[in-house]
Structures are given as structure tokens and as C-alpha cells.
Design a protein around this motif. Structure first.
Motif, PDB file in Angstrom:
ATOM      1  N   PHE A 154      41.859  27.869  31.264  1.00 11.32           N
ATOM      2  CA  PHE A 154      40.877  29.126  31.479  1.00 11.32           C
ATOM      3  C   PHE A 154      40.409  29.276  30.025  1.00 11.32           C
ATOM      4  O   PHE A 154      41.026  29.183  29.063  1.00 11.32           O
ATOM      5  CB  PHE A 154      41.527  30.157  32.082  1.00 11.32           C
ATOM      6  CG  PHE A 154      42.095  29.995  33.447  1.00 11.32           C
ATOM      7  CD1 PHE A 154      41.055  30.258  34.768  1.00 11.32           C
ATOM      8  CD2 PHE A 154      43.592  29.551  33.711  1.00 11.32           C
ATOM      9  CE1 PHE A 154      41.861  30.153  35.864  1.00 11.32           C
ATOM     10  CE2 PHE A 154      43.734  29.441  34.909  1.00 11.32           C
ATOM     11  CZ  PHE A 154      42.986  29.521  36.059  1.00 11.32           C
ATOM     12  N   PRO A 155      39.346  30.369  30.111  1.00 12.75           N
ATOM     13  CA  PRO A 155      38.965  30.707  28.685  1.00 12.75           C
ATOM     14  C   PRO A 155      40.163  31.847  28.383  1.00 12.75           C
ATOM     15  O   PRO A 155      40.599  32.622  29.281  1.00 12.75           O
ATOM     16  CB  PRO A 155      37.712  31.913  29.271  1.00 12.75           C
ATOM     17  CG  PRO A 155      37.224  31.040  30.246  1.00 12.75           C
ATOM     18  CD  PRO A 155      38.388  30.695  31.055  1.00 12.75           C
ATOM     19  N   GLY A 156      40.942  31.643  27.164  1.00 14.00           N
ATOM     20  CA  GLY A 156      41.946  32.122  26.792  1.00 14.00           C
ATOM     21  C   GLY A 156      43.169  31.970  27.145  1.00 14.00           C
ATOM     22  O   GLY A 156      44.283  32.462  26.475  1.00 14.00           O
ATOM     23  N   GLY A 157      43.240  30.743  27.564  1.00  8.19           N
ATOM     24  CA  GLY A 157      44.582  30.118  27.468  1.00  8.19           C
ATOM     25  C   GLY A 157      44.771  28.848  28.763  1.00  8.19           C
ATOM     26  O   GLY A 157      43.806  28.508  29.512  1.00  8.19           O
ATOM     27  N   VAL A 158      46.102  28.410  28.828  1.00  7.55           N
ATOM     28  CA  VAL A 158      46.286  27.423  29.910  1.00  7.55           C
ATOM     29  C   VAL A 158      46.605  27.949  31.007  1.00  7.55           C
ATOM     30  O   VAL A 158      46.952  29.385  31.044  1.00  7.55           O
ATOM     31  CB  VAL A 158      47.458  26.383  29.439  1.00  7.55           C
ATOM     32  CG1 VAL A 158      46.638  25.455  28.235  1.00  7.55           C
ATOM     33  CG2 VAL A 158      48.594  27.168  28.996  1.00  7.55           C
ATOM     34  N   TRP A 188      31.749  21.754  28.375  1.00  9.66           N
ATOM     35  CA  TRP A 188      31.666  22.922  29.232  1.00  9.66           C
ATOM     36  C   TRP A 188      32.950  22.494  30.169  1.00  9.66           C
ATOM     37  O   TRP A 188      33.014  21.878  30.805  1.00  9.66           O
ATOM     38  CB  TRP A 188      30.320  23.341  29.939  1.00  9.66           C
ATOM     39  CG  TRP A 188      30.244  24.634  30.055  1.00  9.66           C
ATOM     40  CD1 TRP A 188      30.660  25.025  31.516  1.00  9.66           C
ATOM     41  CD2 TRP A 188      29.219  25.471  29.788  1.00  9.66           C
ATOM     42  NE1 TRP A 188      30.253  26.260  31.807  1.00  9.66           N
ATOM     43  CE2 TRP A 188      29.520  26.601  30.815  1.00  9.66           C
ATOM     44  CE3 TRP A 188      28.433  25.634  28.681  1.00  9.66           C
ATOM     45  CZ2 TRP A 188      28.701  27.825  30.526  1.00  9.66           C
ATOM     46  CZ3 TRP A 188      27.942  26.696  28.408  1.00  9.66           C
ATOM     47  CH2 TRP A 188      27.949  27.944  29.188  1.00  9.66           C
ATOM     48  N   PHE A 189      33.615  23.883  30.405  1.00  7.19           N
ATOM     49  CA  PHE A 189      34.591  23.721  31.505  1.00  7.19           C
ATOM     50  C   PHE A 189      34.532  24.721  32.285  1.00  7.19           C
ATOM     51  O   PHE A 189      34.060  25.792  32.083  1.00  7.19           O
ATOM     52  CB  PHE A 189      36.028  23.354  30.980  1.00  7.19           C
ATOM     53  CG  PHE A 189      36.730  24.730  30.274  1.00  7.19           C
ATOM     54  CD1 PHE A 189      37.219  25.596  30.928  1.00  7.19           C
ATOM     55  CD2 PHE A 189      36.519  24.855  28.756  1.00  7.19           C
ATOM     56  CE1 PHE A 189      37.935  26.706  30.587  1.00  7.19           C
ATOM     57  CE2 PHE A 189      37.084  25.845  28.278  1.00  7.19           C
ATOM     58  CZ  PHE A 189      37.896  26.936  28.882  1.00  7.19           C
ATOM     59  N   TYR A 190      34.936  24.515  33.766  1.00  7.14           N
ATOM     60  CA  TYR A 190      34.850  25.242  34.832  1.00  7.14           C
ATOM     61  C   TYR A 190      36.161  25.356  35.579  1.00  7.14           C
ATOM     62  O   TYR A 190      36.743  24.348  36.177  1.00  7.14           O
ATOM     63  CB  TYR A 190      33.733  24.549  35.991  1.00  7.14           C
ATOM     64  CG  TYR A 190      32.314  24.192  35.312  1.00  7.14           C
ATOM     65  CD1 TYR A 190      30.964  24.973  35.424  1.00  7.14           C
ATOM     66  CD2 TYR A 190      32.372  22.777  34.463  1.00  7.14           C
ATOM     67  CE1 TYR A 190      30.132  24.626  34.690  1.00  7.14           C
ATOM     68  CE2 TYR A 190      30.864  22.345  34.000  1.00  7.14           C
ATOM     69  CZ  TYR A 190      30.104  23.223  34.408  1.00  7.14           C
ATOM     70  OH  TYR A 190      28.853  22.993  33.828  1.00  7.14           O
ATOM     71  N   PRO A 191      36.712  26.599  35.394  1.00  7.53           N
ATOM     72  CA  PRO A 191      38.128  26.793  35.780  1.00  7.53           C
ATOM     73  C   PRO A 191      38.134  27.089  37.326  1.00  7.53           C
ATOM     74  O   PRO A 191      37.006  27.570  38.162  1.00  7.53           O
ATOM     75  CB  PRO A 191      38.671  28.086  35.048  1.00  7.53           C
ATOM     76  CG  PRO A 191      37.185  28.743  34.863  1.00  7.53           C
ATOM     77  CD  PRO A 191      36.075  27.788  34.520  1.00  7.53           C
ATOM     78  N   SER A 197      33.876  28.438  30.155  1.00 12.85           N
ATOM     79  CA  SER A 197      33.817  28.462  28.870  1.00 12.85           C
ATOM     80  C   SER A 197      33.470  27.161  28.265  1.00 12.85           C
ATOM     81  O   SER A 197      33.242  26.247  28.778  1.00 12.85           O
ATOM     82  CB  SER A 197      35.040  29.111  28.073  1.00 12.85           C
ATOM     83  OG  SER A 197      35.115  29.184  26.566  1.00 12.85           O
ATOM     84  N   THR A 198      33.718  26.943  26.941  1.00 15.49           N
ATOM     85  CA  THR A 198      33.395  25.662  26.252  1.00 15.49           C
ATOM     86  C   THR A 198      34.854  25.295  25.408  1.00 15.49           C
ATOM     87  O   THR A 198      35.291  26.310  25.024  1.00 15.49           O
ATOM     88  CB  THR A 198      32.199  25.662  25.226  1.00 15.49           C
ATOM     89  OG1 THR A 198      32.407  26.374  24.168  1.00 15.49           O
ATOM     90  CG2 THR A 198      30.764  25.854  26.025  1.00 15.49           C
ATOM     91  N   LEU A 199      35.071  24.193  25.279  1.00 12.46           N
ATOM     92  CA  LEU A 199      36.265  23.508  24.268  1.00 12.46           C
ATOM     93  C   LEU A 199      36.205  24.349  22.986  1.00 12.46           C
ATOM     94  O   LEU A 199      37.011  24.668  22.209  1.00 12.46           O
ATOM     95  CB  LEU A 199      36.468  22.271  24.292  1.00 12.46           C
ATOM     96  CG  LEU A 199      36.767  21.591  25.588  1.00 12.46           C
ATOM     97  CD1 LEU A 199      36.996  19.824  25.336  1.00 12.46           C
ATOM     98  CD2 LEU A 199      37.990  22.116  26.313  1.00 12.46           C
ATOM     99  N   GLY A 200      34.826  24.263  22.374  1.00 15.47           N
ATOM    100  CA  GLY A 200      34.691  24.901  21.121  1.00 15.47           C
ATOM    101  C   GLY A 200      34.974  26.111  21.110  1.00 15.47           C
ATOM    102  O   GLY A 200      35.564  26.757  19.959  1.00 15.47           O
ATOM    103  N   ALA A 201      34.733  27.159  22.007  1.00 19.00           N
ATOM    104  CA  ALA A 201      34.947  28.527  21.944  1.00 19.00           C
ATOM    105  C   ALA A 201      36.462  28.709  21.979  1.00 19.00           C
ATOM    106  O   ALA A 201      37.028  29.793  21.680  1.00 19.00           O
ATOM    107  CB  ALA A 201      34.385  29.055  23.177  1.00 19.00           C
ATOM    108  N   GLU A 202      37.077  27.948  22.640  1.00 21.57           N
ATOM    109  CA  GLU A 202      38.532  27.995  22.913  1.00 21.57           C
ATOM    110  C   GLU A 202      39.408  27.275  21.988  1.00 21.57           C
ATOM    111  O   GLU A 202      40.563  27.666  21.676  1.00 21.57           O
ATOM    112  CB  GLU A 202      39.226  27.587  24.259  1.00 21.57           C
ATOM    113  CG  GLU A 202      38.324  28.195  25.487  1.00 21.57           C
ATOM    114  CD  GLU A 202      38.297  29.566  25.268  1.00 21.57           C
ATOM    115  OE1 GLU A 202      39.342  30.107  25.162  1.00 21.57           O
ATOM    116  OE2 GLU A 202      37.147  30.291  25.769  1.00 21.57           O
ATOM    117  N   ARG A 203      39.155  26.102  21.127  1.00 18.97           N
ATOM    118  CA  ARG A 203      39.961  25.363  20.280  1.00 18.97           C
ATOM    119  C   ARG A 203      40.588  26.257  19.138  1.00 18.97           C
ATOM    120  O   ARG A 203      41.564  26.002  18.887  1.00 18.97           O
ATOM    121  CB  ARG A 203      38.951  24.400  19.824  1.00 18.97           C
ATOM    122  CG  ARG A 203      39.723  23.217  18.797  1.00 18.97           C
ATOM    123  CD  ARG A 203      38.888  22.196  18.280  1.00 18.97           C
ATOM    124  NE  ARG A 203      37.782  21.609  19.223  1.00 18.97           N
ATOM    125  CZ  ARG A 203      38.068  20.611  19.910  1.00 18.97           C
ATOM    126  NH1 ARG A 203      39.155  20.001  19.896  1.00 18.97           N
ATOM    127  NH2 ARG A 203      36.949  20.024  20.912  1.00 18.97           N
TER     128      ARG A 203
END
Length: 214
Positions: A154-158, A188-191, A197-203
Motif C-alpha cells: 500500500f502507499p505507506g507500507g506493506v 504504478w501500483f493498485y492496492p 501510488s508509484t514505486l518511486g513515491a514509496e521507495r
């Protein structure tokens, strides 16, 4: 790709629609009391649904007369398959899930393993097995540009591992190596719930996730 897509949906509201290119269209809706996301992929007269989570009537209206070839259930938790039996009964769709979760999902006609592929309208989705939220959780990857992550990322964590350290370490390790280690920042990921969110935003937050332990 569509520039006006935000991925923000609410139960009973309008779906969010995105052109993924090459004739593949994504439609996202929120269903059920836990605001589960369901994703309908359409191309070439075929359709695939990711998580028949709830509100079967809403999903069947979304599917419409084009029918449904396949339903993929991302993992065994009940909030992700409440509408599965009815959707399969009405549409005759094939129902797929990972072999390690299949026994706890009401209708599975074919089991999946890591590295398998699923097709819709000539477009190929790769199956990625990520262990920790459940033993058989999967992520679907479309061209490495779009990931359907269920409740594993998810955005913000696993996803939730309920305080079990071994499950957290497994899930974060798989997410780091199989998703962040394999795909670029623009992916882009869809939870399974909430916003995309995107992987870049969360990395940049990966070290923080590991340090906090959830």
C-alpha cells in the motif's frame, strides 16, 4: 495513458477509468463495507476482474454484456472474495488464485504459482508470489508498468502481518526484491484498498518500514 486518472474511488460512486495503452483499459471501483478495490481489465472483447470482493450487483453491472473471461483473487482473506461465487455463476468466468491460498477461497477452477501468466485480450499479466500477508498472496504485473498488489503493498507500507515478525520479514523481503528490486520508479501500483501510488513515491521509505517492523 490517461492524464486525468487519480484512482480515487468510493463505494457507490463513479468508477475510475484509465487507458493503459495498447487497447487495454482499467476500471477501478470500491465495493463492500471495507472499501475494497476491484479492478476490471478490458481488451479485445475480453475482460478480467481482479478481486470479486463484494457488491456482486455492482461488479456485474460493470462487467456488462461483454462478459468476463477470468477472475483473479489476490489472496484468501474473505473481504476479497465475497462476490466471487455469484460473479462466477453468472458469467461462467474462470476463477484463479495461488495454490497456497486456493483451499480457502470458495471457487477456484485453476491455481497459480510464481511465474505463471494470465491473459486478457492478448495482454499478458505476470504472476508474482509474495509471502507474508497470506501464504498465497500474489501480485499481477502488466509490462512491469502496472502492479495489482492486493493487500501486500500500500502507499505507506506493506500489508498487515499481525505482529508476526517472520511474516513481516518475508513480506517486506519479497516486496523489496520482487517489486522494488525489479521495477522502476514510474511503475504504478493498485492496492486492495484505498489510493494507488508509484514505486518511486514509496521507495525512499523502505528503510523506515523495515526499522518500524510493520
Amino acid at each position: 495513458m490517461s492524464t486525468d486518472y487519480t484512482g480515487d474511488v468510493v463505494r457507490g460512486g463513479e468508477p475510475a477509468v484509465r487507458d493503459l495503452g495498447g487497447g487495454l483499459t482499467l476500471t477501478k471501483v470500491s465495493v463492500g463495507p471495507m472499501d475494497n478495490n476491484a479492478y476490471l481489465l478490458s481488451a479485445g472483447g475480453e475482460q478480467l476482474l481482479v478481486d470479486a470482493a463484494n457488491d456482486a450487483g455492482t461488479l456485474l453491472d460493470l462487467i456488462g454484456p461483454a462478459g468476463l473471461r477470468t477472475v483473479v483473487t489476490t489472496h484468501r482473506h474473505g473481504d476479497h472474495w465475497q462476490a466471487l461465487a455469484e460473479v462466477v455463476k453468472v458469467t461462467g468466468a474462470e476463477s484463479l488464485a495461488h495454490t497456497d491460498d486456493a483451499a480457502e477461497i470458495p471457487v477456484v477452477t485453476r491455481s497459480l504459482t510464481d511465474g505463471d501468466t494470465v491473459e486478457v485480450g492478448g495482454h499478458v499479466l505476470d504472476v508474482i508470489h509474495v509471502v507474508g500477508h497470506t501464504p498465497g498472496s500474489i501480485v499481477l504485473s502488466y509490462r512491469g508498468e502496472h502492479l495489482f498488489t492486493g493487500d501486500s503493498l500500500f502507499p505507506g507500507g506493506v500489508g498487515n502481518t499481525r505482529g508476526v515478525k517472520e511474516n513481516f520479514e518475508s513480506l517486506l523481503g519479497d516486496v523489496e526484491s520482487k517489486l522494488f528490486g525489479r521495477f522502476g520508479d514510474a511503475t504504478w501500483f493498485y492496492p486492495g484498498h484505498g489510493k494507488d501510488s508509484t514505486l518511486g513515491a514509496e521507495r525512499p521509505s523502505l528503510p523506515d518500514w523495515r526499522a518500524r517492523g510493520w
